[in-house]
Structure formats: C-alpha cells, structure tokens
Design a protein around this motif. Sequence first.
Motif, PDB file in Angstrom:
ATOM      1  N   PHE A  48     -31.676  30.499 -22.941  1.00 60.42           N
ATOM      2  CA  PHE A  48     -31.522  31.945 -22.867  1.00 60.42           C
ATOM      3  C   PHE A  48     -31.273  32.385 -21.422  1.00 60.42           C
ATOM      4  N   LEU A  49     -32.016  31.800 -20.478  1.00 61.30           N
ATOM      5  CA  LEU A  49     -31.868  32.140 -19.065  1.00 61.30           C
ATOM      6  C   LEU A  49     -30.473  31.764 -18.560  1.00 61.30           C
ATOM      7  N   ASP A  50     -29.980  30.606 -18.963  1.00 59.85           N
ATOM      8  CA  ASP A  50     -28.627  30.186 -18.563  1.00 59.85           C
ATOM      9  C   ASP A  50     -27.573  31.157 -19.090  1.00 59.85           C
ATOM     10  N   GLN A  51     -27.759  31.650 -20.317  1.00 63.73           N
ATOM     11  CA  GLN A  51     -26.821  32.623 -20.885  1.00 63.73           C
ATOM     12  C   GLN A  51     -26.872  33.934 -20.101  1.00 63.73           C
ATOM     13  N   MET A  52     -28.064  34.317 -19.682  1.00 58.52           N
ATOM     14  CA  MET A  52     -28.203  35.539 -18.874  1.00 58.52           C
ATOM     15  C   MET A  52     -27.458  35.398 -17.559  1.00 58.52           C
ATOM     16  N   ILE A  53     -27.493  34.205 -16.980  1.00 54.50           N
ATOM     17  CA  ILE A  53     -26.791  33.944 -15.722  1.00 54.50           C
ATOM     18  C   ILE A  53     -25.280  33.950 -15.940  1.00 54.50           C
ATOM     19  N   GLN A  54     -24.831  33.285 -16.995  1.00 49.81           N
ATOM     20  CA  GLN A  54     -23.399  33.198 -17.285  1.00 49.81           C
ATOM     21  C   GLN A  54     -22.787  34.571 -17.525  1.00 49.81           C
ATOM     22  N   LEU A  55     -23.535  35.467 -18.143  1.00 53.82           N
ATOM     23  CA  LEU A  55     -23.025  36.798 -18.458  1.00 53.82           C
ATOM     24  C   LEU A  55     -23.245  37.796 -17.318  1.00 53.82           C
ATOM     25  N   GLY A  56     -23.857  37.330 -16.232  1.00 54.53           N
ATOM     26  CA  GLY A  56     -24.000  38.189 -15.067  1.00 54.53           C
ATOM     27  C   GLY A  56     -25.196  39.114 -15.078  1.00 54.53           C
ATOM     28  N   PHE A  57     -26.158  38.884 -15.970  1.00 54.82           N
ATOM     29  CA  PHE A  57     -27.358  39.721 -16.002  1.00 54.82           C
ATOM     30  C   PHE A  57     -28.399  39.241 -14.992  1.00 54.82           C
ATOM     31  N   VAL A  58     -28.396  37.941 -14.730  1.00 55.81           N
ATOM     32  CA  VAL A  58     -29.365  37.342 -13.808  1.00 55.81           C
ATOM     33  C   VAL A  58     -28.606  36.497 -12.791  1.00 55.81           C
ATOM     34  N   ARG A  59     -29.097  36.526 -11.545  1.00 54.71           N
ATOM     35  CA  ARG A  59     -28.493  35.715 -10.483  1.00 54.71           C
ATOM     36  C   ARG A  59     -29.469  34.606 -10.078  1.00 54.71           C
ATOM     37  N   GLU A  61     -30.098  31.972  -7.070  1.00 51.89           N
ATOM     38  CA  GLU A  61     -29.711  31.675  -5.692  1.00 51.89           C
ATOM     39  C   GLU A  61     -30.901  31.038  -4.973  1.00 51.89           C
ATOM     40  N   ASP A  62     -30.654  29.883  -4.357  1.00 53.00           N
ATOM     41  CA  ASP A  62     -31.725  29.141  -3.666  1.00 53.00           C
ATOM     42  C   ASP A  62     -32.900  28.878  -4.599  1.00 53.00           C
ATOM     43  N   ARG A  63     -32.567  28.536  -5.850  1.00 51.56           N
ATOM     44  CA  ARG A  63     -33.570  28.186  -6.861  1.00 51.56           C
ATOM     45  C   ARG A  63     -34.507  29.339  -7.198  1.00 51.56           C
ATOM     46  N   ARG A  64     -34.056  30.521  -6.907  1.00 49.45           N
ATOM     47  CA  ARG A  64     -34.824  31.711  -7.276  1.00 49.45           C
ATOM     48  C   ARG A  64     -33.962  32.639  -8.138  1.00 49.45           C
ATOM     49  N   TYR A  65     -34.627  33.418  -8.971  1.00 46.35           N
ATOM     50  CA  TYR A  65     -33.935  34.222  -9.968  1.00 46.35           C
ATOM     51  C   TYR A  65     -34.196  35.706  -9.730  1.00 46.35           C
ATOM     52  N   SER A  66     -33.152  36.492  -9.901  1.00 43.78           N
ATOM     53  CA  SER A  66     -33.276  37.945  -9.742  1.00 43.78           C
ATOM     54  C   SER A  66     -32.266  38.630 -10.654  1.00 43.78           C
ATOM     55  N   LEU A  67     -32.466  39.919 -10.904  1.00 39.91           N
ATOM     56  CA  LEU A  67     -31.541  40.676 -11.736  1.00 39.91           C
ATOM     57  C   LEU A  67     -30.220  40.875 -11.018  1.00 39.91           C
ATOM     58  N   ASP A  68     -29.138  40.918 -11.798  1.00 40.82           N
ATOM     59  CA  ASP A  68     -27.808  41.021 -11.193  1.00 40.82           C
ATOM     60  C   ASP A  68     -27.014  42.194 -11.752  1.00 40.82           C
ATOM     61  N   PHE A  69     -27.736  43.260 -12.135  1.00 44.77           N
ATOM     62  CA  PHE A  69     -27.054  44.483 -12.555  1.00 44.77           C
ATOM     63  C   PHE A  69     -27.826  45.678 -11.986  1.00 44.77           C
ATOM     64  N   PRO A  70     -27.151  46.805 -11.804  1.00 47.50           N
ATOM     65  CA  PRO A  70     -27.812  47.962 -11.177  1.00 47.50           C
ATOM     66  C   PRO A  70     -28.900  48.568 -12.068  1.00 47.50           C
ATOM     67  N   ILE A  71     -29.981  48.980 -11.440  1.00 53.06           N
ATOM     68  CA  ILE A  71     -31.037  49.732 -12.116  1.00 53.06           C
ATOM     69  C   ILE A  71     -31.254  51.016 -11.312  1.00 53.06           C
ATOM     70  N   TYR A  72     -31.063  52.138 -11.971  1.00 56.11           N
ATOM     71  CA  TYR A  72     -31.165  53.426 -11.287  1.00 56.11           C
ATOM     72  C   TYR A  72     -32.483  54.103 -11.636  1.00 56.11           C
ATOM     73  N   GLU A  73     -33.070  54.733 -10.645  1.00 55.61           N
ATOM     74  CA  GLU A  73     -34.349  55.421 -10.845  1.00 55.61           C
ATOM     75  C   GLU A  73     -34.215  56.938 -10.800  1.00 55.61           C
ATOM     76  N   GLU A  74     -33.147  57.432 -10.183  1.00 55.80           N
ATOM     77  CA  GLU A  74     -32.980  58.883 -10.055  1.00 55.80           C
ATOM     78  C   GLU A  74     -31.552  59.288 -10.368  1.00 55.80           C
ATOM     79  N   LYS A  75     -31.411  60.436 -11.003  1.00 52.79           N
ATOM     80  CA  LYS A  75     -30.089  60.999 -11.261  1.00 52.79           C
ATOM     81  C   LYS A  75     -29.535  61.638  -9.999  1.00 52.79           C
TER      82      LYS A  75
END
Length: 267
Positions: A48-59, A61-75
């Motif tokens: 599942f994690l690999d699919q998230m990476i392939q589709l660009g949802f997760v990045r 880098e240096d064996r660490r994982y982070s979100l790879d799409f924008p998250i907005y908190e304010e309009k």
Amino acid sequence: MHYFYSGEMPELLKNSNFEKLTDFLQEQPTVTLRQLKTVFPEKNFERFLDQMIQLGFVRREDRRYSLDFPIYEEKIPSVEILGLQEERLETADIVRVCYEVIETLKQRTYFFALTDKQRLPMYFEAGNQIRFYSVLYQRNSCALPVYFTNNREGRTEKNPLELQQLIGDVNEEYFFDQVEVILERSNKQRKIRESIFLKALLETQILQEETKQVMVPVISSEKESFGLELDSIPTFRLFCLLDYLMNKLGQESLTFLIKDEKEEKSH
C-alpha cells in the motif's frame, strides 16, 4: 481532512488506511519505515505504501517518508483571489461565474487536502445535452450530480436513502435521456406522466411540485466575461472563489443546469 481531486476518485482513497496514514504523516512529517510499521502492522501495508509513493501521495527520501501533496489550513480572502474590489462582482451573474470557475477547474489535474478547521465547496456534474451541476459543502446532499458521482465511484452509501430507493443503479445516460424529455415537456407546458424520473426531479427540487416548472437556474454553455482571468488563478484559490460566491448567494448548496446552445440550434 477533506480531499479535493480531479477526475475519478483515486482507488487508494477508498483504502481504510489512506486517511489514517495521511493523518499520521501530517503529525509526524518525516518518519522511517520501522516507525510506520509500528503503527501499521498489516501484512500488505508495504505494498500500500509503495502504491502511495508511485501515485505521488507520499515521498520517500533518505529512507524517510512524508506527504507529497498540499494540505491547506486557511482559506484565502476573496479580494486577494479576485484582484479587484468586491463590489464589482455584485452586478455579475454569480451562477454564471460559478460555472466558469468549474469549467476552468475541469481543465486541471490536482489533488490537495483541507484540514477540518476549514471547509470549501465541492462541485459535481452529471447529464447529457443538458448538464446538471451542483456546488455544495456536504457530499451526502440530495442532488442528482452528487448521486451519480457517488454511483460512479462506488460510494452509494453516501447517497440519501430516499434517492437510492427511488433511482437505484439505473444507467446514468438512460436516466438523463428521460430527464431531458421531461424538461422539454415542462418547457412547453405539456403534461408529464408519472415516472421515477419525474419523482427524482421533484425530490431534488429541480421541478416545482404543482406546476412542474424548472426551479433552478438554467444558463447557456456560451462563455461570458466578467473581467476575471480565471486561467491565471491557482487551483486552491479557485475553490476559495467558489466558497466566496456561495457566501454571496447565502446558500449551502447550488444546483443549476447548462443548456448547450449549439445543440439547441441544431434542432
């Protein structure tokens, strides 16, 4: 979080781990695989994690994982979006501007999230020669574009029970072919026979119960200019603009119909 995306709903969004993982990675932006496995011990999690990476949802880098799409908190305030004084929009046809914002968004590819602290309207579309649009904040609204979008995406549990019992899984193209006939008869003030299609139009308040006349705005597909250069406005700002327009209308939901002028002339 609330997710906004173009095209069909990403298959992974249906996975029960999607929101759990995005919430976790938002709280802990860079984690190792070992840390993830302590939270997600499921056997198929790495796939599942690999699919998230392939589709660009997760990045990764240096064996660490982070979100790879924008998250907005304010309009974004409306004046900043428009680049003009608010009173200039007062004289415009707000429904028409909503339509043109949606048409601009339909040309784009995007995926972003909005935190639960804020809300923005979503848009939905269904129909044939006469297209139905809905702009609203709640996906379980009693609106035909939402209903058929939920059907396409396999999310029928979000449909209102009264519509689900009335329409079921009827073919979308066939449904709107029948609706088009009803609207033509309504426009010509002819008698309309009882059917599930008529009942659906009454249930969703497209037609008025007694007169069977159309109750929602109907506009042509031909574009008009209000001095707004929508193509140059970033996607998130366009959604903020939709929110601004809905506030101007003072409504939680808006449904309107688009008639194709070229098709009308051909008849």
